[in-house]
Design a protein around this motif. Structure first.
Motif, PDB file in Angstrom:
ATOM      1  N   ARG A 174       5.086   6.128   5.366  1.00 54.50           N
ATOM      2  CA  ARG A 174       4.025   6.383   5.857  1.00 54.50           C
ATOM      3  C   ARG A 174       3.070   5.481   6.163  1.00 54.50           C
ATOM      4  O   ARG A 174       1.836   5.708   6.402  1.00 54.50           O
ATOM      5  CB  ARG A 174       3.304   7.875   5.078  1.00 54.50           C
ATOM      6  CG  ARG A 174       4.319   8.763   4.612  1.00 54.50           C
ATOM      7  CD  ARG A 174       4.576   9.572   5.976  1.00 54.50           C
ATOM      8  NE  ARG A 174       5.673   9.206   6.746  1.00 54.50           N
ATOM      9  CZ  ARG A 174       5.533   9.529   7.887  1.00 54.50           C
ATOM     10  NH1 ARG A 174       4.816  10.021   8.630  1.00 54.50           N
ATOM     11  NH2 ARG A 174       6.761   8.948   8.622  1.00 54.50           N
ATOM     12  N   PHE A 175       3.285   4.079   5.813  1.00 54.70           N
ATOM     13  CA  PHE A 175       2.524   3.051   5.718  1.00 54.70           C
ATOM     14  C   PHE A 175       2.659   2.072   6.771  1.00 54.70           C
ATOM     15  O   PHE A 175       3.780   1.841   7.321  1.00 54.70           O
ATOM     16  CB  PHE A 175       2.490   2.538   4.308  1.00 54.70           C
ATOM     17  CG  PHE A 175       2.360   3.368   2.999  1.00 54.70           C
ATOM     18  CD1 PHE A 175       1.021   3.710   2.741  1.00 54.70           C
ATOM     19  CD2 PHE A 175       3.363   3.720   2.417  1.00 54.70           C
ATOM     20  CE1 PHE A 175       0.658   4.622   1.910  1.00 54.70           C
ATOM     21  CE2 PHE A 175       3.253   4.727   1.508  1.00 54.70           C
ATOM     22  CZ  PHE A 175       1.947   5.097   1.108  1.00 54.70           C
ATOM     23  N   ASP A 176       1.595   1.456   7.235  1.00 56.14           N
ATOM     24  CA  ASP A 176       1.626   0.424   8.215  1.00 56.14           C
ATOM     25  C   ASP A 176       1.903  -0.714   7.777  1.00 56.14           C
ATOM     26  O   ASP A 176       2.709  -1.902   8.292  1.00 56.14           O
ATOM     27  CB  ASP A 176       0.397   0.030   8.930  1.00 56.14           C
ATOM     28  CG  ASP A 176      -0.181   1.521   9.594  1.00 56.14           C
ATOM     29  OD1 ASP A 176       0.481   1.692  10.648  1.00 56.14           O
ATOM     30  OD2 ASP A 176      -1.150   2.002   9.140  1.00 56.14           O
ATOM     31  N   MET A 177       1.697  -1.300   6.267  1.00 57.52           N
ATOM     32  CA  MET A 177       1.916  -2.323   5.529  1.00 57.52           C
ATOM     33  C   MET A 177       2.326  -1.901   4.169  1.00 57.52           C
ATOM     34  O   MET A 177       1.440  -1.363   3.449  1.00 57.52           O
ATOM     35  CB  MET A 177       1.090  -3.445   5.592  1.00 57.52           C
ATOM     36  CG  MET A 177       0.987  -4.386   4.789  1.00 57.52           C
ATOM     37  SD  MET A 177       2.635  -5.273   5.151  1.00 57.52           S
ATOM     38  CE  MET A 177       2.276  -6.343   6.804  1.00 57.52           C
ATOM     39  N   THR A 178       3.364  -2.378   3.538  1.00 57.83           N
ATOM     40  CA  THR A 178       3.640  -2.258   2.097  1.00 57.83           C
ATOM     41  C   THR A 178       3.442  -3.692   1.349  1.00 57.83           C
ATOM     42  O   THR A 178       4.203  -4.420   1.770  1.00 57.83           O
ATOM     43  CB  THR A 178       4.866  -1.701   1.913  1.00 57.83           C
ATOM     44  OG1 THR A 178       4.882  -0.258   2.348  1.00 57.83           O
ATOM     45  CG2 THR A 178       5.281  -1.441   0.344  1.00 57.83           C
ATOM     46  N   ALA A 232      -5.357  -9.446   7.162  1.00 58.95           N
ATOM     47  CA  ALA A 232      -4.795 -10.082   8.580  1.00 58.95           C
ATOM     48  C   ALA A 232      -3.540  -9.600   8.884  1.00 58.95           C
ATOM     49  O   ALA A 232      -3.199  -8.985   9.950  1.00 58.95           O
ATOM     50  CB  ALA A 232      -5.068 -11.412   8.529  1.00 58.95           C
ATOM     51  N   ALA A 233      -2.768  -9.374   7.741  1.00 64.30           N
ATOM     52  CA  ALA A 233      -1.248  -9.070   7.925  1.00 64.30           C
ATOM     53  C   ALA A 233      -1.238  -7.791   8.227  1.00 64.30           C
ATOM     54  O   ALA A 233      -0.572  -7.121   8.884  1.00 64.30           O
ATOM     55  CB  ALA A 233      -0.415  -9.471   6.650  1.00 64.30           C
ATOM     56  N   ALA A 234      -2.335  -6.858   7.384  1.00 63.26           N
ATOM     57  CA  ALA A 234      -2.191  -5.399   7.667  1.00 63.26           C
ATOM     58  C   ALA A 234      -2.806  -5.096   9.142  1.00 63.26           C
ATOM     59  O   ALA A 234      -2.178  -4.335   9.684  1.00 63.26           O
ATOM     60  CB  ALA A 234      -2.981  -4.711   6.681  1.00 63.26           C
ATOM     61  N   ASP A 235      -3.631  -5.777   9.746  1.00 63.21           N
ATOM     62  CA  ASP A 235      -4.231  -5.699  11.071  1.00 63.21           C
ATOM     63  C   ASP A 235      -3.185  -5.744  12.175  1.00 63.21           C
ATOM     64  O   ASP A 235      -2.811  -5.133  12.903  1.00 63.21           O
ATOM     65  CB  ASP A 235      -5.325  -6.524  11.364  1.00 63.21           C
ATOM     66  CG  ASP A 235      -6.787  -6.285  10.527  1.00 63.21           C
ATOM     67  OD1 ASP A 235      -6.620  -5.087  10.051  1.00 63.21           O
ATOM     68  OD2 ASP A 235      -7.616  -7.109  10.358  1.00 63.21           O
ATOM     69  N   ALA A 236      -2.290  -6.796  11.838  1.00 60.73           N
ATOM     70  CA  ALA A 236      -1.224  -7.225  12.733  1.00 60.73           C
ATOM     71  C   ALA A 236      -0.286  -6.081  12.868  1.00 60.73           C
ATOM     72  O   ALA A 236       0.405  -5.692  13.623  1.00 60.73           O
ATOM     73  CB  ALA A 236      -0.623  -8.514  12.266  1.00 60.73           C
ATOM     74  N   SER A 237       0.097  -5.531  11.478  1.00 69.12           N
ATOM     75  CA  SER A 237       1.236  -4.487  11.393  1.00 69.12           C
ATOM     76  C   SER A 237       0.830  -3.224  12.225  1.00 69.12           C
ATOM     77  O   SER A 237       1.505  -2.459  12.669  1.00 69.12           O
ATOM     78  CB  SER A 237       1.548  -4.089  10.082  1.00 69.12           C
ATOM     79  OG  SER A 237       2.405  -3.337   9.685  1.00 69.12           O
TER      80      SER A 237
END
Length: 345
Positions: A177-181, A270-275
């Motif tokens: 369910r997640f864009d980033m773990t 930033a990694a979450a945004d990119a994901s």
């Protein structure tokens, strides 16, 4: 964006998730924080006094209300009692949004002030003495999964979930369910063992996984983590006087957090945004259906006395612009074959 923090017990995932929540709040982002760990410590990590943290309403206790609200006028769901943790939304379902007020948030969420900003905090509730020998903890986490299935979040909006320790997250489909773990790992053999488990289990589901090295004391620790997890190592976090003060209940203002740790949080953001930019709504919906059908066949049909495969709306795709009760954001071939042999990715 939906963000999960996972890791072995004692790795510091609750501390890191609380720092990330504070980082987002300081930037003015709307945040819903969810404590889905069997050990409920996120409230305290966000600065709540022990008595206030203990008084937070448990989502599991509000499950009938959650089901009734999310069911809406969905004609495929005969009653709220037939909804299970994996029931997907369809036309007529009510959806949750980060920037709104609704009965679910009113019953389950409480505001937490963070240096002049505020986030909403929701908790599953602790595993109580009454639960011993009677139920498993995943029955409580089911309320979180159901809400995530019905939540439409957009760019710049955040739902941050502190997950249960170890690989227990794989007891349901919530790990998709997640864009980033963010997997929090100490520089030890035990610290990276959960990473290997998580990486293996998540391999076929397109889970975006980044390792946050915690309790790092020097270059040797960094080299160890890099050798064990490779390019999945995103950032490392070292000793923090700010965190020590927070753990004593006397946190300074967040702007006083050490510069290297602030930089690590910015890199995580930033990694979450990119994901999020790579989010595939069709796959997201397809995986939701996949796990619902597995749970329906495994135990849900027997428990409810209904064929829960009928709850799947084959023309419905959850998207950022989806509206309740409409045919917006649908595509006939998206879930083709979903009621037969669904594919995870």
């Amino acid at each position: 964006m939906k963000i999960a923090f996972v890791g072995k017990g004692g790795s510091g995932k609750t501390t890191l998730s609380s720092l990330f929540i504070r980082h987002l709040a300081a930037a003015g982002a709307p945040v819903i924080a969810v404590d889905a760990d069997i050990n409920q410590h996120l409230g305290a990590a966000l600065g709540l006094a022990e008595d206030r943290a203990a008084a937070l309403p448990a989502m599991g206790a509000q499950l009938p209300l959650i089901k009734d609200y999310l069911r809406g006028s969905n004609p495929r769901i005969a009653s709220a009692e037939t909804m299970i943790k994996t029931t997907p939304p369809g036309r007529g379902s009510r959806l949750l949004r980060v920037r709104e007020d609704n009965p679910v948030y009113e019953a389950c969420a409480r505001p937490v002030e963070l240096d002049g900003s505020a986030v909403r905090l929701m908790v599953t509730g602790p595993f109580t003495e009454a639960d011993l020998g009677v139920s498993c903890y995943h029955s409580k986490v089911g309320a979180v999964e159901l809400c995530l299935n019905h939540l439409v979040d957009g760019r710049g909006e955040f739902v941050v979930v502190d997950m249960t320790a170890g690989s227990d997250s794989f007891a349901s489909g919530m790990f998709t369910r997640f864009d980033m773990t963010f997997l929090v790992a100490e520089p030890t053999r035990k610290g990276v063992s959960v990473y290997r488990q998580y990486k293996e289990y998540a391999r076929d589901f397109g889970v975006a996984l980044a390792v946050v090295g915690n309790k790092v004391q020097g270059q040797d620790d960094i080299d160890f983590l890099r050798a064990e997890v490779g390019d999945d190592l995103l950032v490392t976090v070292g000793q923090s006087d700010w965190v020590r003060a927070m753990e004593k209940g006397r946190p300074p203002r967040f702007e006083a957090l050490e510069a290297p740790n602030r930089e690590a949080l910015a890199a995580m953001s930033a990694a979450a945004d990119a994901s999020y930019e790579r989010r595939d709504w069709e796959r997201y919906t397809r995986q939701m259906v996949h796990f619902h059908l597995k749970n329906a066949a495994g135990w849900g049909n027997a428990k409810t006395g209904a064929d829960l495969a009928d709850q799947v709306d084959p023309d419905f795709v959850l998207r950022e612009d989806t509206r309740e009760g409409t045919r917006e954001s649908t595509r006939e071939d998206t879930l083709a074959g979903a009621t037969g042999s669904p594919q995870p990715a």
